[in-house]
Write a protein that holds these residues in place. Structure first.
Motif, PDB file in Angstrom:
ATOM      1  N   LEU A 133      -0.685 -34.844   5.387  1.00  7.61           N
ATOM      2  CA  LEU A 133      -0.743 -36.247   4.980  1.00  7.61           C
ATOM      3  C   LEU A 133       0.580 -36.711   4.367  1.00  7.61           C
ATOM      4  N   ARG A 134       1.259 -35.816   3.635  1.00  6.47           N
ATOM      5  CA  ARG A 134       2.520 -36.181   3.001  1.00  6.47           C
ATOM      6  C   ARG A 134       3.538 -36.709   4.009  1.00  6.47           C
ATOM      7  N   GLY A 135       3.568 -36.127   5.183  1.00  7.97           N
ATOM      8  CA  GLY A 135       4.538 -36.550   6.172  1.00  7.97           C
ATOM      9  C   GLY A 135       4.012 -37.534   7.205  1.00  7.97           C
ATOM     10  N   THR A 136       2.708 -37.863   7.106  1.00  8.68           N
ATOM     11  CA  THR A 136       2.090 -38.670   8.153  1.00  8.68           C
ATOM     12  C   THR A 136       1.497 -39.987   7.659  1.00  8.68           C
ATOM     13  N   ALA A 137       0.814 -39.981   6.524  1.00 11.98           N
ATOM     14  CA  ALA A 137       0.086 -41.172   6.051  1.00 11.98           C
ATOM     15  C   ALA A 137       1.034 -42.331   5.774  1.00 11.98           C
ATOM     16  N   THR A 138       0.633 -43.512   6.208  1.00  9.36           N
ATOM     17  CA  THR A 138       1.421 -44.717   5.961  1.00  9.36           C
ATOM     18  C   THR A 138       0.657 -45.747   5.126  1.00  9.36           C
ATOM     19  N   GLN A 139      -0.618 -45.458   4.846  1.00  7.61           N
ATOM     20  CA  GLN A 139      -1.422 -46.331   3.992  1.00  7.61           C
ATOM     21  C   GLN A 139      -2.247 -45.476   3.043  1.00  7.61           C
ATOM     22  N   TYR A 140      -2.572 -46.068   1.887  1.00  5.50           N
ATOM     23  CA  TYR A 140      -3.362 -45.339   0.896  1.00  5.50           C
ATOM     24  C   TYR A 140      -4.134 -46.328   0.037  1.00  5.50           C
ATOM     25  N   GLY A 141      -5.347 -45.931  -0.341  1.00  9.23           N
ATOM     26  CA  GLY A 141      -6.140 -46.668  -1.305  1.00  9.23           C
ATOM     27  C   GLY A 141      -7.157 -45.734  -1.926  1.00  9.23           C
ATOM     28  N   GLU A 142      -7.661 -46.093  -3.082  1.00 10.46           N
ATOM     29  CA  GLU A 142      -8.656 -45.248  -3.744  1.00 10.46           C
ATOM     30  C   GLU A 142      -9.626 -46.092  -4.535  1.00 10.46           C
ATOM     31  N   THR A 143     -10.750 -45.485  -4.822  1.00  8.48           N
ATOM     32  CA  THR A 143     -11.726 -46.057  -5.723  1.00  8.48           C
ATOM     33  C   THR A 143     -12.324 -44.920  -6.532  1.00  8.48           C
ATOM     34  N   MET A 144     -13.066 -45.271  -7.565  1.00  8.71           N
ATOM     35  CA  MET A 144     -13.635 -44.252  -8.441  1.00  8.71           C
ATOM     36  C   MET A 144     -15.055 -44.656  -8.824  1.00  8.71           C
ATOM     37  N   ALA A 145     -15.930 -43.661  -8.938  1.00 15.97           N
ATOM     38  CA  ALA A 145     -17.289 -43.872  -9.439  1.00 15.97           C
ATOM     39  C   ALA A 145     -17.625 -42.719 -10.369  1.00 15.97           C
ATOM     40  N   LEU A 146     -18.546 -42.962 -11.267  1.00 21.78           N
ATOM     41  CA  LEU A 146     -18.955 -41.953 -12.235  1.00 21.78           C
ATOM     42  C   LEU A 146     -20.234 -41.255 -11.789  1.00 21.78           C
ATOM     43  N   CYS A 147     -20.418 -40.054 -12.293  1.00 25.27           N
ATOM     44  CA  CYS A 147     -21.688 -39.357 -12.135  1.00 25.27           C
ATOM     45  C   CYS A 147     -21.980 -38.637 -13.433  1.00 25.27           C
ATOM     46  N   GLU A 148     -23.186 -38.848 -13.917  1.00 21.04           N
ATOM     47  CA  GLU A 148     -23.632 -38.183 -15.141  1.00 21.04           C
ATOM     48  C   GLU A 148     -24.992 -37.565 -14.865  1.00 21.04           C
ATOM     49  N   ARG A 149     -25.103 -36.295 -15.193  1.00 18.20           N
ATOM     50  CA  ARG A 149     -26.402 -35.627 -15.045  1.00 18.20           C
ATOM     51  C   ARG A 149     -27.070 -35.603 -16.411  1.00 18.20           C
ATOM     52  N   GLU A 150     -28.318 -35.966 -16.420  1.00 17.82           N
ATOM     53  CA  GLU A 150     -29.074 -36.034 -17.657  1.00 17.82           C
ATOM     54  C   GLU A 150     -29.198 -34.655 -18.286  1.00 17.82           C
ATOM     55  N   TRP A 151     -28.997 -34.623 -19.597  1.00 19.03           N
ATOM     56  CA  TRP A 151     -29.178 -33.378 -20.334  1.00 19.03           C
ATOM     57  C   TRP A 151     -30.669 -33.197 -20.575  1.00 19.03           C
ATOM     58  N   VAL A 152     -31.169 -32.041 -20.246  1.00 23.73           N
ATOM     59  CA  VAL A 152     -32.588 -31.748 -20.422  1.00 23.73           C
ATOM     60  C   VAL A 152     -32.706 -30.668 -21.488  1.00 23.73           C
ATOM     61  N   PRO A 153     -33.286 -31.016 -22.647  1.00 18.01           N
ATOM     62  CA  PRO A 153     -33.391 -30.018 -23.725  1.00 18.01           C
ATOM     63  C   PRO A 153     -34.359 -28.895 -23.324  1.00 18.01           C
ATOM     64  N   ALA A 154     -34.101 -27.751 -23.903  1.00 17.95           N
ATOM     65  CA  ALA A 154     -34.980 -26.598 -23.652  1.00 17.95           C
ATOM     66  C   ALA A 154     -36.351 -26.894 -24.246  1.00 17.95           C
ATOM     67  N   ILE A 155     -37.371 -26.455 -23.550  1.00 21.38           N
ATOM     68  CA  ILE A 155     -38.744 -26.634 -24.032  1.00 21.38           C
ATOM     69  C   ILE A 155     -39.128 -25.361 -24.781  1.00 21.38           C
ATOM     70  N   PRO A 156     -39.481 -25.477 -26.066  1.00 22.40           N
ATOM     71  CA  PRO A 156     -39.840 -24.279 -26.847  1.00 22.40           C
ATOM     72  C   PRO A 156     -40.972 -23.497 -26.164  1.00 22.40           C
ATOM     73  N   GLY A 157     -40.821 -22.208 -26.159  1.00 23.18           N
ATOM     74  CA  GLY A 157     -41.862 -21.347 -25.597  1.00 23.18           C
ATOM     75  C   GLY A 157     -41.710 -21.110 -24.111  1.00 23.18           C
ATOM     76  N   ARG A 158     -40.681 -21.656 -23.498  1.00 22.48           N
ATOM     77  CA  ARG A 158     -40.479 -21.432 -22.055  1.00 22.48           C
ATOM     78  C   ARG A 158     -39.203 -20.711 -21.796  1.00 22.48           C
TER      79      ARG A 158
END
Length: 158
Positions: A133-158
């Motif tokens: 790509l360094r020697g070939t690409a003549t156009q470039y663009g980008e976008t960004m999105a977030l991802c968050e995974r929910e924290w799930v607390p440990a269940i006592p006794g399991r």
């Protein structure tokens, strides 16, 4: 390098596109393309081990819409023709966002416009793709999105 306008249609990854969902590749909208071919790199620079590559795909014929659901094959014929490389999950094709539970990461979609097809085998690495790509690409663009995974607390006794 000429700019591309790149959009995902969301700013937070829907579950279907993540490791907690169907791991389906997202659709990508591109405007301003002046070249006959595209390449895409999707990565996570917030990964604890350094930038983590989730998707490498190239030799996509010019389009303003890369459809969702590209199958995890080295050489793809449908829904668009393309070639895919090895992600950092050690699999060919798309691997969805999967940050540690309770963490939020940024995911960048980097799109390159190319005047020629890349002579690169299916399953090639990011280093191999970026070198061409360094020697070939003549156009470039980008976008960004977030991802968050929910924290799930440990269940006592399991």
């Amino acid at each position: 390098m000429d700019g591309l306008d790149v959009r995902l249609g969301f700013d937070r990854f829907p579950r279907a596109y993540t490791c907690d969902g169907d791991d389906t590749s997202p659709g990508i909208t591109i405007e301003g393309l002046l070249t006959p071919y595209l390449a895409v790199i999707l990565d996570d620079p917030d990964s604890s081990g350094g930038t983590f590559t989730h998707w490498l795909i190239w030799n996509i014929p010019a389009t303003d819409q890369i459809p969702e659901g590209i199958p995890p094959l080295g050489k793809v014929e449908y829904p668009i023709p393309a070639v895919q490389g090895m992600n950092d999950f050690s699999r060919v094709g798309y691997g969805g966002p999967c940050p540690a539970r309770g963490e939020s990461h940024r995911y960048f979609v980097r799109v390159y416009g190319m005047p020629v097809l890349l002579d690169l085998s299916p399953g090639s690495t990011r280093i191999e793709l970026e070198t061409l790509l360094r020697g070939t690409a003549t156009q470039y663009g980008e976008t960004m999105a977030l991802c968050e995974r929910e924290w799930v607390p440990a269940i006592p006794g399991r």
